[in-house]
Design a protein around this motif. Structure first.
Motif, mmCIF file in Angstrom:
data_model
loop_
_atom_site.group_PDB
_atom_site.id
_atom_site.type_symbol
_atom_site.label_atom_id
_atom_site.label_comp_id
_atom_site.label_asym_id
_atom_site.label_seq_id
_atom_site.Cartn_x
_atom_site.Cartn_y
_atom_site.Cartn_z
ATOM 1 N N SER A 143 0.817 -1.213 0.000
ATOM 2 C CA SER A 143 0.000 0.000 0.000
ATOM 3 C C SER A 143 0.853 1.266 0.000
ATOM 4 C CB SER A 143 -0.949 0.001 1.195
ATOM 5 O OG SER A 143 -0.200 -0.035 2.389
ATOM 6 N N SER A 144 2.110 1.136 0.382
ATOM 7 C CA SER A 144 3.001 2.292 0.398
ATOM 8 C C SER A 144 4.433 1.825 0.180
ATOM 9 C CB SER A 144 2.874 3.025 1.738
ATOM 10 O OG SER A 144 3.608 4.209 1.720
ATOM 11 N N ALA A 145 5.009 2.186 -0.964
ATOM 12 C CA ALA A 145 6.363 1.738 -1.306
ATOM 13 C C ALA A 145 7.108 2.841 -2.037
ATOM 14 C CB ALA A 145 6.297 0.491 -2.183
ATOM 15 N N LYS A 146 8.417 2.914 -1.802
ATOM 16 C CA LYS A 146 9.248 3.899 -2.493
ATOM 17 C C LYS A 146 9.761 3.318 -3.807
ATOM 18 C CE LYS A 146 10.909 6.390 1.531
ATOM 19 N NZ LYS A 146 12.079 6.747 2.333
ATOM 20 N N VAL A 147 9.667 4.144 -4.861
ATOM 21 C CA VAL A 147 10.201 3.759 -6.165
ATOM 22 C C VAL A 147 11.109 4.870 -6.681
ATOM 23 C CG1 VAL A 147 8.202 2.334 -6.759
ATOM 24 C CG2 VAL A 147 8.276 4.701 -7.520
ATOM 25 N N VAL A 151 5.667 -3.444 -16.606
ATOM 26 C CA VAL A 151 5.948 -4.878 -16.657
ATOM 27 C C VAL A 151 7.308 -5.121 -16.014
ATOM 28 C CG1 VAL A 151 6.310 -6.863 -18.178
ATOM 29 C CG2 VAL A 151 4.621 -5.122 -18.781
ATOM 30 N N ILE A 152 7.379 -6.111 -15.140
ATOM 31 C CA ILE A 152 8.650 -6.459 -14.485
ATOM 32 C C ILE A 152 9.534 -7.185 -15.493
ATOM 33 C CG2 ILE A 152 9.752 -7.726 -12.600
ATOM 34 C CD1 ILE A 152 7.881 -5.422 -11.672
ATOM 35 N N ASN A 153 10.752 -6.640 -15.722
ATOM 36 C CA ASN A 153 11.679 -7.295 -16.647
ATOM 37 C C ASN A 153 13.123 -7.269 -16.151
ATOM 38 O OD1 ASN A 153 12.413 -4.627 -17.115
ATOM 39 N ND2 ASN A 153 12.565 -4.867 -19.321
ATOM 40 N N ASP A 154 13.315 -6.872 -14.888
ATOM 41 C CA ASP A 154 14.670 -6.784 -14.352
ATOM 42 C C ASP A 154 14.651 -7.049 -12.851
ATOM 43 O OD1 ASP A 154 17.417 -6.420 -14.490
ATOM 44 O OD2 ASP A 154 17.330 -4.255 -14.793
ATOM 45 N N ARG A 155 15.830 -7.220 -12.279
ATOM 46 C CA ARG A 155 15.977 -7.419 -10.839
ATOM 47 C C ARG A 155 16.546 -6.152 -10.220
ATOM 48 N NH1 ARG A 155 12.369 -10.419 -10.526
ATOM 49 N NH2 ARG A 155 12.525 -12.590 -11.059
ATOM 50 N N GLY A 156 16.141 -5.882 -9.007
ATOM 51 C CA GLY A 156 16.569 -4.696 -8.286
ATOM 52 C C GLY A 156 15.356 -4.107 -7.608
ATOM 53 N N PRO A 157 15.423 -2.968 -7.052
ATOM 54 C CA PRO A 157 16.599 -2.131 -6.853
ATOM 55 C C PRO A 157 17.442 -2.677 -5.712
ATOM 56 C CG PRO A 157 14.694 -1.080 -5.864
ATOM 57 C CD PRO A 157 14.206 -2.334 -6.530
ATOM 58 N N TRP A 158 18.667 -2.273 -5.683
ATOM 59 C CA TRP A 158 19.587 -2.780 -4.670
ATOM 60 C C TRP A 158 19.891 -1.721 -3.620
ATOM 61 C CZ3 TRP A 158 18.748 -7.511 -5.174
ATOM 62 C CH2 TRP A 158 18.584 -8.085 -6.428
ATOM 63 N N ILE A 159 19.058 -0.694 -3.542
ATOM 64 C CA ILE A 159 19.184 0.332 -2.517
ATOM 65 C C ILE A 159 18.138 0.043 -1.450
ATOM 66 C CG2 ILE A 159 18.946 2.802 -2.013
ATOM 67 C CD1 ILE A 159 19.948 3.312 -4.879
ATOM 68 N N ARG A 160 18.592 -0.071 -0.220
ATOM 69 C CA ARG A 160 17.705 -0.409 0.892
ATOM 70 C C ARG A 160 16.544 0.592 0.991
ATOM 71 N NH1 ARG A 160 19.729 -2.247 6.761
ATOM 72 N NH2 ARG A 160 17.735 -3.097 7.400
ATOM 73 N N GLY A 161 15.353 0.045 1.204
ATOM 74 C CA GLY A 161 14.174 0.884 1.380
ATOM 75 C C GLY A 161 13.398 1.166 0.103
ATOM 76 N N ARG A 162 13.933 0.744 -1.033
ATOM 77 C CA ARG A 162 13.217 0.951 -2.304
ATOM 78 C C ARG A 162 12.643 -0.368 -2.789
ATOM 79 N NH1 ARG A 162 17.106 5.121 -5.300
ATOM 80 N NH2 ARG A 162 17.285 6.582 -3.571
#
Length: 128
Positions: free
Chosen positions: A35-39, A89-100
């Motif tokens: 319901s609440s996520a950082k992008v 559409v999801i086509n990659d892996r990541g993000p590798w920054i904590r909290g995102r």
């Protein structure tokens, strides 16, 4: 006579199944994943590079990276501040920054932001 009744029951059941599938698709509602996520969005330097799925990355497409969701999964991102949404559409892996939760293409980011100078948004994520 029994064959006719069986055929009618089968047709009725198939009609109900088709009708229920159509109703679900037309509602447009997805399952809320967060319901609440950082992008954040990809830098242009990644254009043309291969993603984890093997596709070439393009900031002009509506794509995203997530650590666990399956490649090809469609998700709706809705900006919590202005209510604008976009489907990626999801086509990659990541993000590798904590909290995102997601890295999204610049095109997707610009479709839902009001502040073009800010690099992070808070969104609701729905799996479609």
């Amino acid at each position: 006579m029994i064959k006719k009744i069986f055929a009618l029951v089968l047709i009725a059941l198939m009609s109900l199944l088709v009708a229920s599938c159509g109703a679900k698709k037309s509602s447009g509602a997805g399952k809320i994943y967060k319901s609440s996520a950082k992008v954040s969005y990809y830098h242009n330097k990644f254009n043309g590079r291969k993603t984890a799925s093997g596709e070439k990355f393009s900031n002009s497409k509506l794509t995203a990276a997530h650590r666990k969701l399956d490649f090809g999964t469609k998700v709706r991102l809705t900006n919590k501040i202005n209510g604008k949404s976009v489907i990626v559409v999801i086509n990659d892996r990541g993000p590798w920054i904590r909290g995102r939760e997601l890295d999204i293409s610049k095109k997707a980011f610009m479709e839902i932001t009001d502040n073009k100078d800010k690099g992070i948004l808070v969104v609701m994520i729905e799996i479609l």
